[in-house]
Scaffold this motif. Structure first.
Motif, short mmCIF file in Angstrom:
data_model
loop_
_atom_site.label_atom_id
_atom_site.label_comp_id
_atom_site.label_asym_id
_atom_site.label_seq_id
_atom_site.Cartn_x
_atom_site.Cartn_y
_atom_site.Cartn_z
N GLY A 87 3.93 -1.59 10.35
CA GLY A 87 4.77 -1.87 11.07
C GLY A 87 5.22 -1.83 12.28
N ILE A 123 8.35 0.03 13.81
CA ILE A 123 9.31 0.34 13.04
C ILE A 123 9.44 1.85 12.78
N GLU A 145 14.29 -1.69 11.92
CA GLU A 145 13.88 -2.01 10.28
C GLU A 145 13.56 -3.14 11.05
N GLU A 146 12.70 -3.24 9.70
CA GLU A 146 11.59 -4.81 9.96
C GLU A 146 13.02 -6.21 9.13
#
Length: 148
Positions: A87, A123, A145-146
């Protein structure tokens, strides 16, 4: 050099104040930009007018900043960034990214007004301050967000 400030300048003084600054600072920056005038006999008589005009200008600016702060409070900025499996972002979300998001939502502010405590490199969700003045501060929710 003695000057009269026509606008309040952080760490220098308030509008209408008679101060002494270095000659070059006054000649090359303050006077040409309209932030100050020379403190001669004629201008010293205008100090009250300068203070009144500056107060009116500040009041108008504060109303504008309060409207911007209200508009920001209802927004959630969502950014899509590439990240590794833990993340952690390959880049970050910067003040410029936030500034462009706000401009897209009809809120114009400068990069210097956006206060990020630590770089946004993961993230998740963060909260960022938009500081218009010491008293007028808006908080913007940031969601990373990814993606991409």
């Amino acid at each position: 050099m003695k000057i009269i400030l026509t606008e309040s300048i952080e760490k220098v003084g308030k509008a209408g104040q008679v101060i002494t600054v270095k000659d070059g600072y006054a000649r090359n920056y303050l006077i040409p930009k309209g932030y100050a005038i020379l403190a001669n006999a004629a201008n010293l008589k205008k100090v009250n007018e300068i203070e009144t005009a500056a107060k009116e200008k500040t009041d108008l600016r504060n109303v504008e900043f309060k409207l911007k702060a209200q508009a920001i409070s209802g927004l959630v900025a969502t950014f899509q960034r590439r990240a590794d499996k833990d993340g952690k972002l390959f880049g970050s979300v910067s003040e410029v990214d936030i500034m462009h998001f706000l401009e897209a939502n009809d809120v114009v502010c400068s990069k210097n007004q956006i206060v990020i405590d630590k770089p946004i490199k993961n993230i998740g969700e963060e909260e960022v301050k938009i500081q218009f003045t010491n008293e007028i501060v808006a908080r913007l929710q940031i969601k990373v967000e990814e993606g991409e």
